[in-house]
Design an enzyme around this catalytic site. Structure first.
Site, mmCIF file in Angstrom:
data_model
loop_
_atom_site.group_PDB
_atom_site.id
_atom_site.type_symbol
_atom_site.label_atom_id
_atom_site.label_comp_id
_atom_site.label_asym_id
_atom_site.label_seq_id
_atom_site.Cartn_x
_atom_site.Cartn_y
_atom_site.Cartn_z
ATOM 1 C CD GLU A 57 53.768 38.831 39.561
ATOM 2 O OE1 GLU A 57 52.538 38.910 39.362
ATOM 3 O OE2 GLU A 57 54.576 39.624 39.054
ATOM 4 N NE ARG B 295 42.718 31.094 41.846
ATOM 5 C CZ ARG B 295 41.562 31.742 41.736
ATOM 6 N NH1 ARG B 295 40.566 31.420 42.542
ATOM 7 N NH2 ARG B 295 41.412 32.698 40.840
ATOM 8 C CB CYS C 269 16.383 41.194 46.917
ATOM 9 S SG CYS C 269 14.789 41.075 46.096
#
Length: 553
Positions: free
Chosen positions: A414, A417, A483
């Site tokens: 599988e 990436r 921030c």
């Protein structure tokens, strides 16, 4: 079946008011043998339809309405009126009647020829057929192109002029996905495991354009949530070829999967807990089940992705035989599955294959000759740093096969990436240059809401000044507008000296990039551009503030 050309073809059906214009007629329609009408009046039967055994003969071009004959006029010649003039007129009338009859009642041969002509015209005028999603011929073409396809696509390999023009046209921050590269990566991986079922792990990038590219390359898809199942189907996947890996699945996910499996018995559901099995039983699911085992060994680029040693994932190793017996009693046990971790490169293969070895051993313990597949998961990585080498696929294939051992069942993998990471990048515009005592701060319009991996995992992503790659480099700290001190893509990174309005590229953003993008600080998510066959198109439009707030009441 009735013989074409006989009254039996027409079956004497009773007409309904909306069947045709002759709605005032009632009762069976009388027909002569040579008329050969279908159940609706004035519609000739298609001989091919009759020979194919259709219940209702197919219609072809509608014939003119037959005239309604009243009583003969007084001057109409009769058989008893035998004068030569009348006989000649009668003969002419007879010939005209025959001509009219042939026009109104064409022969079956004429009708068949007409039908073939209509079909030919229809094919010529039809819209082009959509491109098939799994054409083997296209897969062969992609494989041929691999001769020019590097094992890894570095950021320097991208066309910087093209990237700068995309930034100018579509604005930044901007995701760019190379679909040709997706197909090349899938093909390269599947060639390394030619007799295995290589399933793309959709969670790496679930965009429709990417899923379509994987399917076009001949791939199947593994999903980790109901939304991924539905999006795969929307992209053209056959539900019978999908595999759903359920990890603490919400009720809605199981509802969807059970219903999908009822209509598509080829769907496989992978369970990692007995509770999931019980919950499927409550939903009357008795279909295909794979058991996810916990091999007790985790690998990968970060502790947060080393799932093979995490108790959250899979059935404890020694309990698997017991669970397998339980599954076989009420379900169809088709496979064993495990996933050790993510981001595995060549140097990590030894640990990775120790986990795979345990998967093979367990498959034999539960009877691999009765299993359809043994799924050793994914986790195969790509080099993010410039000095890292790409995964050696030949060595990987040899080590995986040695580790899993001899099996009667088919091997499954599988990759996620590996398929999409180096196919994608982010373009971002410099808006601030600030000299600080220890570094030069370079502010950009992308942020951790665009790409969260550096903040979440401390991940390294290569960077390139697309606008001026040949300038002298400086050490710069690159951060976005959010921030928090976590909103930094690079610390003291050598980059060709940036200036305001320069476009920077952040590489290897194709996996877990857009998938983890968010709307922190009420920032709309960026657009995504797909590149394929030299053309650019919008795969996802840029969000607006209305998109951010549209769910509010």
């Amino acid at each position: 079946m009735a013989t074409p050309g006989t009254p039996d073809d027409c079956r004497g059906s009773r007409l309904e008011s909306d069947d045709c214009a002759d709605s005032h007629l009632e009762g069976p329609v009388p027909v002569a043998a040579h008329d050969c009408l279908c159940p609706l009046p004035r519609w000739p039967v298609c001989q091919q339809a009759v020979s194919d055994g259709h219940d209702r003969p197919q219609r072809i071009a509608r014939q003119p309405r037959l005239p309604t004959f009243q009583s003969m006029p007084a001057d109409h010649p009769t058989e008893t009126d035998a004068s030569p003039a009348n006989h000649q007129q009668s003969s002419a009338n007879h010939q005209q009647s025959q001509a009219n009859h042939q026009q109104l009642h064409p022969s079956l041969e004429q009708l068949h020829d007409r039908l073939e002509q209509l079909e030919a015209d229809s094919k010529r005028n039809a819209a082009p057929k959509p491109k098939p999603l799994n054409p083997r011929g296209h897969l062969k073409r992609v494989m041929t192109d691999l001769a020019d396809s590097p094992a890894v696509r570095r950021l320097d390999d991208w066309d910087v002029e093209r990237l700068e023009s995309l930034a100018a046209e579509y604005e930044t921050p901007l995701y760019v996905m190379g679909l040709d590269r997706v197909k090349e990566n899938y093909t390269r991986f599947s060639e390394a495991f030619p007799d295995a079922d290589v399933m793309y792990a959709a969670k790496a990038h679930t965009g429709k354009a990417v899923l379509e590219a994987v399917l076009e390359a001949g791939g199947t898809i593994e999903c980790a949530a109901w939304g991924e199942l539905q999006r795969s189907i929307d992209a053209g996947a056959d539900p019978n070829n999908l595999q759903y890996t359920a990890v603490n699945p919400p009720a809605h996910d199981l509802d969807y999967a059970a219903e999908l499996g009822a209509d598509n018995p080829g769907l496989t559901i992978t369970i990692g807990a007995l509770d999931t099995l019980e919950r499927l039983k409550e939903r009357d699911y008795d279909g295909r089940i794979a058991i996810r085992i916990n091999p007790g060994i985790g690998t990968g680029h970060h502790e947060k992705v080393a799932t093979g040693a995490d108790a959250k994932f899979g059935i404890p190793y020694e309990r698997v035989p017991e669970v397998a017996d339980r599954v076989r009693e009420e379900f169809d046990l088709v496979g064993i599955h495990a996933h050790a971790g993510s981001g595995v490169l060549t140097d990590d293969l030894e640990d990775h294959c120790r986990a795979i070895e345990r998967v093979g051993e367990m498959a034999r313990r539960v009877g691999d000759d009765e299993l359809e597949f043994v799924d050793v998961g994914g986790g195969y990585g790509v080099p993010y740093r410039e000095d890292e080498q790409p995964l050696d696929l030949e060595k990987t294939s040899d080590m995986v096969r040695d580790a899993v051992g001899d099996l009667e069942a088919q091997l499954k993998l599988e990759p996620g990436r590996y398929i999409v990471a180096d196919a994608g990048l982010i373009l971002t515009t410099v808006n601030t240059i600030k000299e600080a005592p220890d570094t030069t701060v370079v502010g950009v319009d992308a942020s951790l809401s665009t790409l969260i991996r550096p903040a979440m995992f401390g991940s390294y992503h290569p960077m390139l000044n697309v606008s001026a790659p040949d300038r002298e480099p400086i050490e710069a700290t690159v951060g976005g507008p959010v921030c928090t001190s976590a909103d930094v893509f690079a610390h003291d990174r050598p980059i060709a000296e940036p200036e305001r309005e320069d476009v920077l590229a952040i590489g290897n953003a194709g996996s877990y990039g857009y998938e983890l993008a968010n709307q922190f600080h009420s920032q709309p998510r960026p657009a995504e551009i797909a590149l394929e066959d030299g053309e650019a198109r919008v795969a996802r439009r840029r969000e607006t503030l209305e998109d951010v707030t549209r769910l509010e009441e």
